[in-house]
Design a protein around this motif. Structure first.
Motif, short mmCIF file in Angstrom:
data_model
loop_
_atom_site.label_atom_id
_atom_site.label_comp_id
_atom_site.label_asym_id
_atom_site.label_seq_id
_atom_site.Cartn_x
_atom_site.Cartn_y
_atom_site.Cartn_z
N LEU A 228 0.84 -1.21 0.00
CA LEU A 228 0.00 0.00 0.00
C LEU A 228 0.87 1.25 0.00
N ARG A 229 0.39 2.28 -0.66
CA ARG A 229 1.09 3.57 -0.68
C ARG A 229 0.75 4.33 0.60
N GLN A 230 1.53 5.35 0.90
CA GLN A 230 1.31 6.17 2.11
C GLN A 230 -0.12 6.72 2.15
N HIS A 231 -0.61 7.19 1.02
CA HIS A 231 -1.97 7.74 0.97
C HIS A 231 -2.99 6.70 1.42
N HIS A 232 -2.83 5.46 0.99
CA HIS A 232 -3.80 4.43 1.33
C HIS A 232 -3.65 3.95 2.77
N LEU A 233 -2.44 3.97 3.30
CA LEU A 233 -2.26 3.68 4.72
C LEU A 233 -2.97 4.74 5.56
N ARG A 234 -2.84 5.98 5.14
CA ARG A 234 -3.52 7.09 5.84
C ARG A 234 -5.04 6.93 5.74
N LEU A 235 -5.53 6.55 4.58
CA LEU A 235 -6.96 6.33 4.39
C LEU A 235 -7.45 5.22 5.32
N LEU A 236 -6.69 4.13 5.44
CA LEU A 236 -7.08 3.06 6.36
C LEU A 236 -7.16 3.56 7.80
N ARG A 237 -6.21 4.39 8.20
CA ARG A 237 -6.25 4.94 9.56
C ARG A 237 -7.51 5.79 9.75
N TYR A 238 -7.87 6.58 8.76
CA TYR A 238 -9.09 7.39 8.84
C TYR A 238 -10.32 6.51 8.99
N LEU A 239 -10.26 5.30 8.43
CA LEU A 239 -11.39 4.38 8.47
C LEU A 239 -11.36 3.45 9.68
N GLY A 240 -10.42 3.71 10.60
CA GLY A 240 -10.39 2.96 11.85
C GLY A 240 -9.52 1.73 11.85
N ILE A 241 -8.69 1.54 10.82
CA ILE A 241 -7.78 0.40 10.76
C ILE A 241 -6.41 0.90 11.19
N GLU A 242 -5.88 0.34 12.27
CA GLU A 242 -4.58 0.76 12.80
C GLU A 242 -3.48 0.21 11.91
N THR A 243 -2.62 1.09 11.42
CA THR A 243 -1.57 0.67 10.51
C THR A 243 -0.21 0.62 11.18
N GLY A 244 -0.10 0.94 12.45
CA GLY A 244 1.19 0.89 13.13
C GLY A 244 2.11 1.96 12.59
N ALA A 245 3.38 1.62 12.46
CA ALA A 245 4.37 2.56 11.95
C ALA A 245 4.10 2.84 10.48
N ALA A 246 4.75 3.85 9.97
CA ALA A 246 4.52 4.28 8.60
C ALA A 246 5.19 3.39 7.56
N GLN A 247 5.83 2.31 7.99
CA GLN A 247 6.48 1.43 7.03
C GLN A 247 5.44 0.65 6.24
N LEU A 248 5.66 0.53 4.95
CA LEU A 248 4.68 -0.11 4.08
C LEU A 248 4.57 -1.61 4.29
N ASP A 249 5.62 -2.25 4.74
CA ASP A 249 5.60 -3.70 4.86
C ASP A 249 5.23 -4.19 6.26
N ARG A 250 4.86 -3.29 7.14
CA ARG A 250 4.45 -3.70 8.48
C ARG A 250 3.04 -4.28 8.44
N PRO A 251 2.75 -5.28 9.26
CA PRO A 251 1.38 -5.80 9.32
C PRO A 251 0.43 -4.73 9.83
N ILE A 252 -0.82 -4.83 9.37
CA ILE A 252 -1.84 -3.94 9.89
C ILE A 252 -2.94 -4.78 10.50
N GLU A 253 -3.69 -4.21 11.40
CA GLU A 253 -4.74 -4.97 12.04
C GLU A 253 -5.94 -4.09 12.32
N ALA A 254 -7.09 -4.71 12.47
CA ALA A 254 -8.31 -3.98 12.78
C ALA A 254 -8.21 -3.43 14.19
N ALA A 255 -8.64 -2.20 14.37
CA ALA A 255 -8.57 -1.55 15.69
C ALA A 255 -9.68 -2.07 16.60
#
Length: 100
Positions: free
Chosen positions: A73-100
């Protein structure tokens, strides 16, 4: 296109355009994986992302209720996920993400 593995952690690889139909197909594969199954989504070969597709992905991740690793995912889409309530952790693209 969606390619999956069945042995070990379920790896879902996508390429092409990540639009709403592609995201809905991915959501079905995520739902079929079942609880307790590790899921890794590889979007590194997607050439074009649509924001509404990422919104559908966010909904699928939230309903999964478990840790899902997402790559590509690109930075923009990681930010969009955070806005939608999905915690993305650090700003690294290859880090796992999980539902908040």
């Amino acid at each position: 296109m969606i390619a999956t593995t069945t042995a070990g952690p379920r790896v879902i690889r996508m390429d092409g355009v990540f639009d709403v139909p592609a995201a809905e197909a991915l959501a079905r594969v995520i739902a079929e994986a079942g609880e307790g199954v590790e899921v890794a989504i590889d979007l590194t070969h997607v050439r074009e992302f649509h924001d509404f597709g990422v919104t559908v992905l966010a909904r699928a991740l939230a309903s999964r209720g478990a840790r899902v690793a997402v790559r590509g995912l690109r930075q923009h889409h990681l930010r969009l996920l955070r806005y939608l309530g999905i915690e993305t952790g650090a700003a690294q693209l290859d880090r796992p993400i999980e539902a908040a």
